[in-house]
Scaffold this motif. Sequence first.
Motif, short mmCIF file in Angstrom:
data_model
loop_
_atom_site.label_atom_id
_atom_site.label_comp_id
_atom_site.label_asym_id
_atom_site.label_seq_id
_atom_site.Cartn_x
_atom_site.Cartn_y
_atom_site.Cartn_z
N ALA A 135 50.69 67.88 -24.84
CA ALA A 135 51.02 69.30 -24.75
C ALA A 135 52.19 69.55 -23.82
CB ALA A 135 49.79 70.09 -24.28
N ARG A 136 52.47 68.60 -22.96
CA ARG A 136 53.55 68.75 -21.99
C ARG A 136 54.78 67.91 -22.36
NH1 ARG A 136 51.88 71.65 -17.79
NH2 ARG A 136 53.45 70.87 -16.35
N GLY A 137 54.79 67.33 -23.58
CA GLY A 137 55.99 66.66 -24.06
C GLY A 137 55.99 65.15 -24.09
N SER A 138 54.83 64.53 -24.01
CA SER A 138 54.82 63.06 -23.95
C SER A 138 55.24 62.41 -25.27
CB SER A 138 53.46 62.53 -23.51
OG SER A 138 52.49 62.70 -24.52
N GLU A 139 55.04 63.07 -26.39
CA GLU A 139 55.44 62.45 -27.65
C GLU A 139 56.97 62.34 -27.74
OE1 GLU A 139 53.47 60.69 -29.81
OE2 GLU A 139 52.09 61.10 -28.18
N ALA A 140 57.67 63.36 -27.28
CA ALA A 140 59.13 63.29 -27.24
C ALA A 140 59.57 62.21 -26.25
CB ALA A 140 59.73 64.64 -26.86
N LEU A 141 58.87 62.12 -25.13
CA LEU A 141 59.18 61.07 -24.15
C LEU A 141 58.92 59.70 -24.75
CD1 LEU A 141 59.97 60.17 -21.30
CD2 LEU A 141 57.56 60.48 -20.64
N ALA A 142 57.83 59.55 -25.48
CA ALA A 142 57.50 58.27 -26.11
C ALA A 142 58.58 57.87 -27.11
CB ALA A 142 56.14 58.35 -26.80
N THR A 143 59.03 58.81 -27.92
CA THR A 143 60.10 58.53 -28.88
C THR A 143 61.36 58.11 -28.15
OG1 THR A 143 59.16 60.07 -30.47
CG2 THR A 143 61.50 59.54 -30.72
N HIS A 144 61.69 58.81 -27.08
CA HIS A 144 62.87 58.46 -26.28
C HIS A 144 62.73 57.05 -25.70
CE1 HIS A 144 66.30 58.86 -23.61
NE2 HIS A 144 65.53 58.35 -22.66
N ALA A 145 61.56 56.74 -25.16
CA ALA A 145 61.34 55.43 -24.54
C ALA A 145 61.51 54.31 -25.55
CB ALA A 145 59.95 55.37 -23.91
N VAL A 146 60.94 54.47 -26.74
CA VAL A 146 61.06 53.45 -27.79
C VAL A 146 62.54 53.23 -28.12
CG1 VAL A 146 60.62 53.01 -30.24
CG2 VAL A 146 58.76 53.76 -28.74
N ASN A 147 63.29 54.30 -28.25
CA ASN A 147 64.72 54.18 -28.56
C ASN A 147 65.51 53.60 -27.39
OD1 ASN A 147 64.46 55.19 -31.18
ND2 ASN A 147 64.61 57.29 -30.47
N ALA A 148 65.21 54.05 -26.17
CA ALA A 148 65.95 53.59 -25.00
C ALA A 148 65.71 52.11 -24.72
CB ALA A 148 65.57 54.43 -23.77
N LEU A 149 64.48 51.66 -24.94
CA LEU A 149 64.13 50.26 -24.66
C LEU A 149 64.35 49.34 -25.86
CD1 LEU A 149 60.83 50.84 -22.65
CD2 LEU A 149 63.08 50.24 -21.73
N SER A 150 64.57 49.93 -27.02
CA SER A 150 64.72 49.15 -28.27
C SER A 150 63.50 48.26 -28.53
CB SER A 150 65.99 48.31 -28.27
OG SER A 150 67.12 49.13 -28.16
#
Length: 156
Positions: A86-101
């Motif tokens: 509810a506070r945005g962790s799914e967007a953070l998770a998507t970002h992390a996957v992309n940032a870390l490859s």
Amino acid sequence: MPDAQQAAIEAAIASHRGMPGALLPLLHAIQDIAGCIPDGAVPLIADGLNLSRAEVHGVITYYHDFRQHPAGARTVRICRAEACQARGSEALATHAVNALSCDFHETTADGQVTLEAAYCLGHCSVGPNIAIGERQYARVTPGRFDTLMATTRGAS
């Protein structure tokens, strides 16, 4: 599996044999010894606890805490529980996957970071939360994640 590691795993099995509900504590002990649950340990565990290999494998693959391959130098866990979602962790998770490859339950190509999901880090009101090793961080944005990763990767 190295001989010393196998001996330590066999000793852990022996110390857990006969204990009610021994499988989960034993798997944690083996992961502490080896950094993961090596494939070669599955038949030893099955024989030692009088279980089938399928039962042991099923428990290893069911619980997200158990790894079948060694983790990277640092483990990063992103909370994916409802409050953090509810506070945005799914967007953070998507970002992390992309940032870390790398995806969840995988390690970066340089072996520095293993990305894992957590299902509550206990700070629901200040999400999204992550943990790097045992240290927790609250209100993590994609930008803050990048800063933390730069610091984390530089620290190893």
